[in-house]
Design an enzyme around this catalytic site. Structure first.
Site, PDB file in Angstrom:
ATOM      1  N   CYS A 275     -21.060  -2.164 -46.424  1.00  0.00           N
ATOM      2  CA  CYS A 275     -21.565  -2.910 -45.263  1.00  0.00           C
ATOM      3  C   CYS A 275     -22.024  -2.072 -44.076  1.00  0.00           C
ATOM      4  O   CYS A 275     -23.096  -2.329 -43.532  1.00  0.00           O
ATOM      5  CB  CYS A 275     -20.504  -3.894 -44.791  1.00  0.00           C
ATOM      6  SG  CYS A 275     -20.134  -5.143 -46.024  1.00  0.00           S
ATOM      7  N   LYS A 338     -12.256   3.551 -49.394  1.00  0.00           N
ATOM      8  CA  LYS A 338     -11.039   3.553 -48.596  1.00  0.00           C
ATOM      9  C   LYS A 338      -9.888   3.143 -49.488  1.00  0.00           C
ATOM     10  O   LYS A 338     -10.114   2.763 -50.643  1.00  0.00           O
ATOM     11  CB  LYS A 338     -11.173   2.628 -47.390  1.00  0.00           C
ATOM     12  CG  LYS A 338     -11.341   1.160 -47.781  1.00  0.00           C
ATOM     13  CD  LYS A 338     -11.491   0.374 -46.580  1.00  0.00           C
ATOM     14  CE  LYS A 338     -10.947  -0.710 -46.085  1.00  0.00           C
ATOM     15  NZ  LYS A 338     -11.034  -1.553 -45.119  1.00  0.00           N
TER      16      LYS A 338
HETATM   17  N1  LIG Z   1     -17.848  -6.402 -49.127  1.00  0.00           N
HETATM   18  C1  LIG Z   1     -17.435  -6.663 -47.901  1.00  0.00           C
HETATM   19  O1  LIG Z   1     -16.455  -6.115 -47.404  1.00  0.00           O
HETATM   20  C2  LIG Z   1     -18.170  -7.675 -47.058  1.00  0.00           C
HETATM   21  C3  LIG Z   1     -17.562  -8.161 -45.905  1.00  0.00           C
HETATM   22  C4  LIG Z   1     -18.233  -9.114 -45.148  1.00  0.00           C
HETATM   23  C5  LIG Z   1     -19.496  -9.533 -45.537  1.00  0.00           C
HETATM   24  N2  LIG Z   1     -20.087  -9.032 -46.652  1.00  0.00           N
HETATM   25  C6  LIG Z   1     -21.399  -9.545 -47.051  1.00  0.00           C
HETATM   26  O2  LIG Z   1     -21.212 -10.524 -48.062  1.00  0.00           O
HETATM   27  C7  LIG Z   1     -22.302 -10.504 -48.982  1.00  0.00           C
HETATM   28  C8  LIG Z   1     -21.780 -10.307 -50.389  1.00  0.00           C
HETATM   29  O3  LIG Z   1     -21.116  -9.051 -50.462  1.00  0.00           O
HETATM   30  P1  LIG Z   1     -20.219  -8.634 -51.711  1.00  0.00           P
HETATM   31  O4  LIG Z   1     -19.567  -7.348 -51.351  1.00  0.00           O
HETATM   32  O5  LIG Z   1     -19.383  -9.801 -52.143  1.00  0.00           O
HETATM   33  O6  LIG Z   1     -21.390  -8.400 -52.802  1.00  0.00           O
HETATM   34  P2  LIG Z   1     -21.260  -8.257 -54.395  1.00  0.00           P
HETATM   35  O7  LIG Z   1     -22.421  -7.448 -54.836  1.00  0.00           O
HETATM   36  O8  LIG Z   1     -19.862  -7.838 -54.749  1.00  0.00           O
HETATM   37  O9  LIG Z   1     -21.436  -9.762 -54.948  1.00  0.00           O
HETATM   38  C9  LIG Z   1     -22.631 -10.477 -54.901  1.00  0.00           C
HETATM   39  C10 LIG Z   1     -22.710 -11.339 -56.173  1.00  0.00           C
HETATM   40  O10 LIG Z   1     -23.758 -12.288 -56.016  1.00  0.00           O
HETATM   41  C11 LIG Z   1     -24.255 -12.562 -57.307  1.00  0.00           C
HETATM   42  N3  LIG Z   1     -25.533 -13.275 -57.191  1.00  0.00           N
HETATM   43  C12 LIG Z   1     -26.757 -12.804 -56.835  1.00  0.00           C
HETATM   44  N4  LIG Z   1     -27.667 -13.799 -56.812  1.00  0.00           N
HETATM   45  C13 LIG Z   1     -27.014 -14.940 -57.163  1.00  0.00           C
HETATM   46  C14 LIG Z   1     -27.383 -16.322 -57.316  1.00  0.00           C
HETATM   47  N5  LIG Z   1     -28.627 -16.723 -57.081  1.00  0.00           N
HETATM   48  N6  LIG Z   1     -26.444 -17.203 -57.694  1.00  0.00           N
HETATM   49  C15 LIG Z   1     -25.177 -16.812 -57.927  1.00  0.00           C
HETATM   50  N7  LIG Z   1     -24.749 -15.535 -57.777  1.00  0.00           N
HETATM   51  C16 LIG Z   1     -25.649 -14.616 -57.408  1.00  0.00           C
HETATM   52  C17 LIG Z   1     -24.314 -11.202 -57.975  1.00  0.00           C
HETATM   53  O11 LIG Z   1     -24.370 -11.300 -59.376  1.00  0.00           O
HETATM   54  C18 LIG Z   1     -23.002 -10.563 -57.457  1.00  0.00           C
HETATM   55  O12 LIG Z   1     -21.937 -10.753 -58.387  1.00  0.00           O
HETATM   56  C19 LIG Z   1     -23.237  -9.395 -48.501  1.00  0.00           C
HETATM   57  O13 LIG Z   1     -24.240  -9.955 -47.691  1.00  0.00           O
HETATM   58  C20 LIG Z   1     -22.321  -8.533 -47.664  1.00  0.00           C
HETATM   59  O14 LIG Z   1     -23.024  -7.831 -46.648  1.00  0.00           O
HETATM   60  C21 LIG Z   1     -19.438  -8.123 -47.438  1.00  0.00           C
END
Ligand SMILES: NC(=O)c1ccc[n+]([C@@H]2O[C@H](COP(=O)([O-])OP(=O)(O)OC[C@H]3O[C@@H](n4cnc5c(N)ncnc54)[C@H](O)[C@@H]3O)[C@@H](O)[C@H]2O)c1
Length: 462
Positions: A275, A338
């Site tokens: 992020c 981390k």
């Molecule tokens: N990882 C963190 O700590 C964190 C914290 C706060 C916010 N975010 C935000 O949250 C969002 C997701 O992050 P993440 O770390 O969970 O990502 P990630 O890559 O772990 O998960 C995203 C998932 O979405 C799926 N996907 C994509 N298109 C899709 C669709 N049309 N229908 C269903 N599933 C679909 C992918 O296959 C993947 O498994 C990002 O925008 C990120 O910036 C992440």
């Protein structure tokens, strides 16, 4: 309007834990997490969850099969839901206009198109992903141009502030829940419906409601401010090393000023995670797009300093090992970005290992939670050739194997278990002089000296 059925698109690090918590706290609501990645969904339905996060297993076990479901049937999940969280990835765009800075919104757009295609009746769409400010208007435009005439929609912004490694505690007891919506009666009704979901366990005074744009922007700004604190203290770590000051003492001295505060002042080899970098770059691009080059340059420096911190750590290793690491075994302790997560996205370990491999070092890597395949994949994606990975990277199952006949040891993740290593045994196993590069300041500093290591600890002068 009372929410009875929720669906979440995206079963990743955010979608999985967040929905598990909602399901655990709201037994009256059916929660379905949908993803097209069938391996990931199968793992969520097994005892070996795809995300390592302390306490997550228990939360999932408490609700799975009752009101928490994981499925690849995305259309079915959308059709059945009153409220749809969109928690898909929003990586940095790697091509075309805004490459390297702008957010790639293709997953958001395809999710919006699918929701429009499948939906009947009224749906609340909630942006859970981190997105550039004004994305809600793009979602609305896509949906209104593609949905059936009877379907109606409201779009809310509800960014997620959980931190990996402490996700369960953060979800259970959040500093705040932020929900942005339109000021229209429909917008306010949708907003109240989502408030009432969180109100199952979060005190009302911690549920903050704003307009859509403030909510979207606040997430990027929160991450930019957090990362800025790390780059700020890391810039001072270099000055401490040059002057004989100790960065932990400086951090303590400044952190006791209540206007500054003590948190997030731990110096390290650099921040990582999926992020911080991407969200700052996203903010940088937004500022450029809105004609604010001074603001964009200001924030860009937070990322530059972080890149420099990783590079100067590698240089320190190479210089100290008599200007060559060619053929030398270096034990790498920690690969995750981390502690308490198996996530390696943007981990500083990738950058450090890549650069050491370019110097022809032989790496013995140990991490308690990261899968060996994931380490190899990260190094390959960072540009290390398959031949070099095969010949110069060994992934080992314990720290003592890693240090056996090693010229140096580097800590790149602050796993708690590293605090309790048997330093006498490690010193015995390593070649002499036994060099330590504590990139996370996780090893007991005085004990290192007492055991005869030649130790460099990030931010410690003298
Ligand atoms: N990882 C963190 O700590 C964190 C914290 C706060 C916010 N975010 C935000 O949250 C969002 C997701 O992050 P993440 O770390 O969970 O990502 P990630 O890559 O772990 O998960 C995203 C998932 O979405 C799926 N996907 C994509 N298109 C899709 C669709 N049309 N229908 C269903 N599933 C679909 C992918 O296959 C993947 O498994 C990002 O925008 C990120 O910036 C992440």
């Amino acid at each position: 309007m009372k929410i009875q059925s929720i669906c979440c698109l995206g079963a990743g690090y955010v979608g999985g834990p967040t929905m598990a918590m909602i399901a655990a706290k709201c037994p009256d609501i059916q929660v379905t997490v949908a993803d097209m990645n069938d391996k990931r969904i199968a793992a969520w339905n097994s005892d070996d969850l795809p995300v390592y996060e302390p306490g997550l297993d228990g939360v999932v076990a408490s609700a799975r099969g009752r009101n928490l479901h994981f499925t690849t049937d995305i259309r079915g999940a959308i059709a059945a839901a009153d409220l749809i969280f969109v928690s898909v990835g929003t990586p940095t765009k790697s091509y075309g206009i805004g490459a390297g800075r702008a957010a790639d919104l293709r997953y958001i757009e395809s999710a919006a198109r699918l929701i429009a295609e499948v939906s009947q009746g009224h749906k609340i769409i909630v942006e859970k992903s981190t997105i550039p400010v004004k994305t809600a208007s793009a979602i609305k435009a896509i949906i209104s141009a593609n949905s059936s005439s009877e379907a109606t929609f409201e779009v809310l912004s509800n960014p997620e502030f959980l931190a990996e490694g402490t996700a369960i505690a953060d979800l259970e007891n959040p500093d705040r829940i932020l929900i942005g919506g339109e000021s229209t009666p429909g917008g306010q009704e949708a907003l109240e419906a989502l408030v009432s979901v969180y109100a199952h366990w979060v005190p009302r005074e911690r549920i903050l409601t704003t307009n859509l744009w403030s909510s979207e922007l606040s997430k990027l700004v929160a991450n930019a401010f957090l990362a800025q604190r790390i780059s700020s203290i890391n810039s001072i770590s270099a000055l401490c090393e040059a002057t004989g000051a100790d960065v932990d003492e400086v951090a303590r001295a400044i952190g006791m000023d209540s206007r500054i505060g003590p948190k997030f002042l731990k110096s390290s080899v650099g921040f990582g995670g999926s992020c911080f970098q991407k969200d700052i770059l996203n903010l940088v691009y937004l500022c450029e797009s809105f004609g604010l080059p001074h603001v964009s340059e200001y924030w860009r420096q937070v990322v530059h300093l972080n890149d420099w911190q990783k590079s100067r750590f590698v240089e320190k290793i190479v210089r100290t090992l008599f200007n060559t690491v060619n053929g030398k075994r270096i034990a790498i302790l920690g690969f995750a970005f981390k502690k308490d997560t198996n996530d390696t996205r943007e981990s500083p370990a990738i950058h450090v290992c890549r650069d050491l491999l370019r110097e022809q070092a032989v790496l013995a890597i140990y991490d308690p939670e990261v899968e060996p395949d994931s380490i190899r994949k990260d190094l390959a994606e960072a540009g290390v050739s398959p031949e070099l990975i095969a010949s110069n990277v060994e992934i080992v199952a314990d720290p003592y194997t890693a240090v056996d006949k090693a010229h140096a040891l580097a800590t790149l993740t602050e796993w708690d278990e590293f605090k309790h290593l048997d330093l006498a045994r490690i010193h015995h196993l390593m070649l002499k002089p036994a060099f330590v590069f504590d990139g996370r300041a996780v090893l007991p500093t005085t004990a290192l000296k007492a055991h005869g290591f030649d130790a460099f600890v990030i931010g410690k002068g003298g």
